[in-house]
Design a protein around this motif. Structure first.
Motif, PDB file in Angstrom:
ATOM      1  N   THR A 147       1.365   0.354 -14.818  1.00  0.00           N
ATOM      2  CA  THR A 147       1.869   1.725 -14.822  1.00  0.00           C
ATOM      3  C   THR A 147       2.629   1.953 -13.516  1.00  0.00           C
ATOM      4  N   VAL A 148       2.977   3.193 -13.244  1.00  0.00           N
ATOM      5  CA  VAL A 148       3.746   3.534 -12.052  1.00  0.00           C
ATOM      6  C   VAL A 148       3.017   4.656 -11.309  1.00  0.00           C
ATOM      7  N   CYS A 200      -3.528  -2.513  -7.936  1.00  0.00           N
ATOM      8  CA  CYS A 200      -2.704  -3.176  -6.922  1.00  0.00           C
ATOM      9  C   CYS A 200      -1.247  -3.198  -7.382  1.00  0.00           C
ATOM     10  N   HIS A 201      -0.357  -3.268  -6.411  1.00  0.00           N
ATOM     11  CA  HIS A 201       1.067  -3.418  -6.694  1.00  0.00           C
ATOM     12  C   HIS A 201       1.257  -4.672  -7.542  1.00  0.00           C
ATOM     13  N   ARG A 233       6.182   3.249  -7.485  1.00  0.00           N
ATOM     14  CA  ARG A 233       5.918   1.806  -7.379  1.00  0.00           C
ATOM     15  C   ARG A 233       5.082   1.329  -8.563  1.00  0.00           C
ATOM     16  N   PRO A 234       5.430   0.164  -9.117  1.00  0.00           N
ATOM     17  CA  PRO A 234       4.687  -0.381 -10.257  1.00  0.00           C
ATOM     18  C   PRO A 234       3.354  -0.976  -9.807  1.00  0.00           C
ATOM     19  N   ILE A 267       0.845  -1.200   0.000  1.00  0.00           N
ATOM     20  CA  ILE A 267       0.000   0.000   0.000  1.00  0.00           C
ATOM     21  C   ILE A 267       0.880   1.250   0.000  1.00  0.00           C
ATOM     22  N   GLY A 268       0.590   2.172  -0.898  1.00  0.00           N
ATOM     23  CA  GLY A 268       1.362   3.413  -0.955  1.00  0.00           C
ATOM     24  C   GLY A 268       2.845   3.128  -1.092  1.00  0.00           C
ATOM     25  N   ASP A 269       3.636   3.683  -0.164  1.00  0.00           N
ATOM     26  CA  ASP A 269       5.079   3.453  -0.205  1.00  0.00           C
ATOM     27  C   ASP A 269       5.487   2.244   0.631  1.00  0.00           C
ATOM     28  N   GLY A 270       4.498   1.527   1.151  1.00  0.00           N
ATOM     29  CA  GLY A 270       4.777   0.316   1.922  1.00  0.00           C
ATOM     30  C   GLY A 270       4.927   0.533   3.414  1.00  0.00           C
TER      31      GLY A 270
END
Length: 180
Positions: free
Chosen positions: A155-156, A133-134, A162-163, A34-37
């Motif tokens: 996409t990113v 989703c990632h 994040r992909p 999620i987000g930047d993790g």
């Protein structure tokens, strides 16, 4: 606003939900895609909860609290939002979900999200819903596939690089899969 499935109640948020949601958002395993993790603080979670409630008031849709019928426990959430974190998709409505780790692997995300899609297409009058989703989040990708969603692109996310995978479903596709 409340909806029921065989095992779940999808409902608006209550003040007492905050503690359970803080625990979910504080679990590094739950938040890794999620987000930047990073995990969320109690204050960030309270802000997110307030935002989820505002969306209901402003848009007529939002994130449902997902509660187990049998125990009354908050398992997490599912529902609809605007994916502002990915501007290339706009205008769009996204379906998402997040469950506490002990609720994983039981079909709860699929059951809850299926009902949220039904709400989106019938009561909210949407014609198309996306999900993001990632690319390494295979569990969420499986839920999307079970819901009848098809991959549109990868996409990113501009904010964190994040992909992600973007899946989508139209009202007609949902009706064909779920017996509209």
């Amino acid at each position: 606003m409340m909806r029921r499935t065989g095992r779940l109640v999808l409902r608006r948020w209550r003040e007492e939900d905050l503690e359970a949601l803080v625990a979910i958002h504080g679990d590094p395993e739950v938040m890794r895609f999620i987000g930047d993790g990073s995990v969320r603080t109690g204050e960030q979670t309270a802000d997110a909860l307030a935002f989820m409630e505002r969306e209901w008031d402003e848009r007529g849709f939002g994130m449902f609290a997902v509660e187990l019928c049998e125990t009354g426990e908050l398992a997490g959430w599912t529902g609809l939002t605007i994916p502002g974190f990915l501007p290339e998709l706009l205008p769009a409505v996204e379906i998402g979900w997040r469950l506490g780790r002990r609720f994983w692997g039981r079909g709860i995300a699929t059951e809850a999200a299926g009902e949220a899609l039904r709400f989106g297409f019938t009561e909210a009058g949407l014609e198309r819903i996306v999900s993001v989703c990632h690319v390494d989040n295979h569990a969420s990708a499986r839920v999307m596939t079970k819901l009848g969603m098809r991959q549109e692109r990868e996409t990113v996310v501009p904010a964190n690089g994040r992909p992600v995978r973007v899946m989508a479903i139209t009202r007609g596709e949902f009706d064909a899969v779920h017996g509209g």
